[in-house]
Design a protein around this motif. Sequence first.
Motif, PDB file in Angstrom:
ATOM      1  N   ILE A   1      49.720  35.996  43.188  1.00  0.00           N
ATOM      2  CA  ILE A   1      49.896  37.404  42.836  1.00  0.00           C
ATOM      3  C   ILE A   1      49.958  38.205  44.131  1.00  0.00           C
ATOM      4  CG2 ILE A   1      48.843  37.303  40.545  1.00  0.00           C
ATOM      5  CD1 ILE A   1      46.273  38.363  41.745  1.00  0.00           C
TER       6      ILE A   1
ATOM      7  N   GLY B   1      53.742  43.279  43.072  1.00  0.00           N
ATOM      8  CA  GLY B   1      53.927  43.066  41.642  1.00  0.00           C
ATOM      9  C   GLY B   1      53.314  44.135  40.764  1.00  0.00           C
TER      10      GLY B   1
ATOM     11  N   GLN C   1      52.860  37.913  36.741  1.00  0.00           N
ATOM     12  CA  GLN C   1      53.041  37.320  38.064  1.00  0.00           C
ATOM     13  C   GLN C   1      52.572  35.864  38.090  1.00  0.00           C
ATOM     14  OE1 GLN C   1      52.220  39.576  41.799  1.00  0.00           O
ATOM     15  NE2 GLN C   1      51.411  41.135  40.424  1.00  0.00           N
TER      16      GLN C   1
ATOM     17  N   PRO D   1      55.725  33.447  36.317  1.00  0.00           N
ATOM     18  CA  PRO D   1      57.043  34.053  36.509  1.00  0.00           C
ATOM     19  C   PRO D   1      58.116  33.323  35.704  1.00  0.00           C
ATOM     20  CG  PRO D   1      56.456  32.723  38.415  1.00  0.00           C
ATOM     21  CD  PRO D   1      55.242  32.759  37.532  1.00  0.00           C
TER      22      PRO D   1
END
Length: 240
Positions: free
Chosen positions: A141, A145, A235, A238
Amino acid sequence: MTVDKKEPLSDSDGLRSPEYLCDPDSRTRYFVRIDSKTGIKRPLSQTDQYESVAEYALSDAVPEKVRILFDTARNLYLYAWFVYRFYNVAEQQVFACLEMALRERLKDELPLPEAYWPKNRQDQLPSLRPMFRYVIDMGYIRNEGFRIWRDRGIFRARERYRQEKLREMQEKGLDSIEMDYSKVVVTDEDWEDDDYLKVLLEYIPDTRNTYAHGSGMLHNQVLHSFEVVSELVNQLFPRK
């Protein structure tokens, strides 16, 4: 929606009686929506309640059981229209969804290295904070994001541009100057020393633990947690 009968406020915190089961919680009537253009106020509606949480969703790349738990939290938010104390139950549930998502994402990497989870506890599932710290360190992460982090950088870039144009206007002795914000370029400096993940690493586990150990916390400002968790989980998983 018009409500004719009013349930006593004291009854809203107890077991709802069948008579008031489908009525809004007494506190729901306290809130209004204000039109940003006209300034006109109107009562909140169930559609407002739905639309405010519906925009935060998990992608289809996220495991189904995680998405189900997230939607359980969203439904709790919806039904807080009827039971005000569901707002904080909804927030607790969305943090539980995050913990499940972290375990699901890391299931092939558990147990965590000793730097994150003590050696004498390696036979136990790690808790939220060490898993959160691990995915940050591994780059699963990133600050980029999160909408709020991106917006901060954009705001700083726009403000820098505005100040530059004002200085130009002064230096040239102009009475006015054209500002074209489409020409704004966001640089690395606009995000310097702004580690949003560090803030989340403290805030989320602390708030989750407050709920887990019993809390009388009561407020309806929980949508930010839905936004953060949805962005964080998306995140972790994905789309390929």
